[in-house]
Design an enzyme around this catalytic site. Sequence first.
Site, short mmCIF file in Angstrom:
data_model
loop_
_atom_site.label_atom_id
_atom_site.label_comp_id
_atom_site.label_asym_id
_atom_site.label_seq_id
_atom_site.Cartn_x
_atom_site.Cartn_y
_atom_site.Cartn_z
N HIS A 1 0.83 -1.21 0.00
CA HIS A 1 0.00 0.00 0.00
C HIS A 1 0.86 1.26 0.00
CE1 HIS A 1 -3.13 -2.91 1.36
NE2 HIS A 1 -3.85 -2.18 0.55
N HIS B 1 1.29 1.61 -5.67
CA HIS B 1 -0.08 1.10 -5.75
C HIS B 1 -1.05 2.23 -6.10
CE1 HIS B 1 -3.84 -0.90 -4.83
NE2 HIS B 1 -4.08 -0.09 -3.82
N HIS C 1 -6.87 7.10 -2.56
CA HIS C 1 -7.70 6.08 -1.90
C HIS C 1 -7.02 5.27 -0.79
CE1 HIS C 1 -5.77 2.87 -4.15
NE2 HIS C 1 -6.41 2.04 -3.36
N ASP D 1 -8.62 -1.05 -7.93
CA ASP D 1 -7.97 -1.30 -6.65
C ASP D 1 -7.31 -2.69 -6.60
OD1 ASP D 1 -7.20 -0.73 -4.08
OD2 ASP D 1 -9.15 -1.16 -3.17
P1 5GP Z 1 -6.93 -1.73 -0.65
O1 5GP Z 1 -6.57 -2.05 0.75
O2 5GP Z 1 -5.75 -1.77 -1.58
O3 5GP Z 1 -7.74 -0.46 -0.84
O4 5GP Z 1 -7.96 -2.86 -1.12
C1 5GP Z 1 -7.52 -4.00 -1.74
C2 5GP Z 1 -7.58 -5.16 -0.79
O5 5GP Z 1 -7.85 -6.30 -1.57
C3 5GP Z 1 -6.24 -5.46 -0.12
O6 5GP Z 1 -6.00 -4.78 1.07
C4 5GP Z 1 -6.37 -6.94 0.12
O7 5GP Z 1 -7.10 -7.18 1.29
C5 5GP Z 1 -7.20 -7.40 -1.06
N1 5GP Z 1 -6.32 -7.98 -2.07
C6 5GP Z 1 -5.75 -7.41 -3.16
N2 5GP Z 1 -5.01 -8.29 -3.84
C7 5GP Z 1 -5.12 -9.46 -3.18
C8 5GP Z 1 -4.59 -10.75 -3.37
O8 5GP Z 1 -3.85 -11.03 -4.32
N3 5GP Z 1 -4.94 -11.69 -2.45
C9 5GP Z 1 -5.76 -11.41 -1.40
N4 5GP Z 1 -6.10 -12.39 -0.56
N5 5GP Z 1 -6.27 -10.22 -1.17
C10 5GP Z 1 -5.95 -9.24 -2.04
MN MN Z 2 -5.93 0.10 -2.63
#
Ligand code: 5GP
Ligand code: MN
Length: 279
Positions: A29, A33, A69, A181
């Site tokens: 993060h 990203h 975000h 995302d």
């Molecule tokens: P963000 O936190 O980036 O706004 O939301 C994306 C969320 O999706 C991540 O924090 C994570 O929990 C989930 N995520 C994204 N890519 C993956 C992945 O390859 N595997 C898993 N298990 N979760 C993912």
């Molecule tokens: Mn994100």
Amino acid sequence: FREFKVKNETFFKFLDSISHTYKADVPYHNWVHATDVCQFITYSIKTAKLEQKFTKLELFGLLVAAICHDASHEGFTNAFNVKAETPLGILFKNQSVMETHHCSVAIEILAKEECNIFDALDSAKLKEIWNMIISLILMTDMIKHNDFIAKVNEMLTKGSMDYKNPEHRLILMQLILKCADISNVSRPFEIANKWCDVLCEEFFRQGDLEKTKGMEYTSPLNDRAHLDKPKSQIGFYTFVCLPLYQTTAKAIPMLKVNAEQVSSNLAIWKKETESKNSK
Ligand code: 5GP
Ligand code: MN
């Protein structure tokens, strides 16, 4: 910039300020990203010709939401913040902890005169863009994922999305930001795999901390000694990613290509488990 009278200097001061809230030592993060998510929004606008469907203000809001975000992400999940009773976890325990924080950070930066790229908007437009940005960022909380996808699918069974309906327009934008995302899963496999490794490392670091604090793991993904990467990816692709990308393809048919790439990556993850099991 012409449309919203954004000065170059203000734009770069905004970008510089928001980029510095992202932490370089957070594996996933981080600013890369944020820019990756923003790139996917631009790609979606071009691919699906969204400039013909959405207003310039909506596209501006979508891009600003994308770059803000995950602002000031510390590399720890909402579940961890609540369970470990971090200050943010205590403050926002009954809501989307980090997503509320990302919104607050964006608000604070855009409140500075030298960073205010919304300077030329009148009060009605300003309210409109902030409503959008906040609704968009809050919808990136994955805890809302299943309910959101179910709601959109229920709407889609009644007919296609109606661009004249403001509620439908917001839902379409939320779908696009959610796809952006987690868009690492729709990149060519080698790239998707690298993103997966950095996210795993972030989860493992949280797991290490959970261990030293004597807490139970808030997710099995945090256990560096026992994670089966292909198996966890198969679960994530099957139950989270494909439903999102397929629903988005139904709502915005020109984005079907992304669902196809996710399917083909899933097939590679499945092959990897098969070859692992046969060894
Ligand atoms: P963000 O936190 O980036 O706004 O939301 C994306 C969320 O999706 C991540 O924090 C994570 O929990 C989930 N995520 C994204 N890519 C993956 C992945 O390859 N595997 C898993 N298990 N979760 C993912
Ligand atoms: Mn994100």
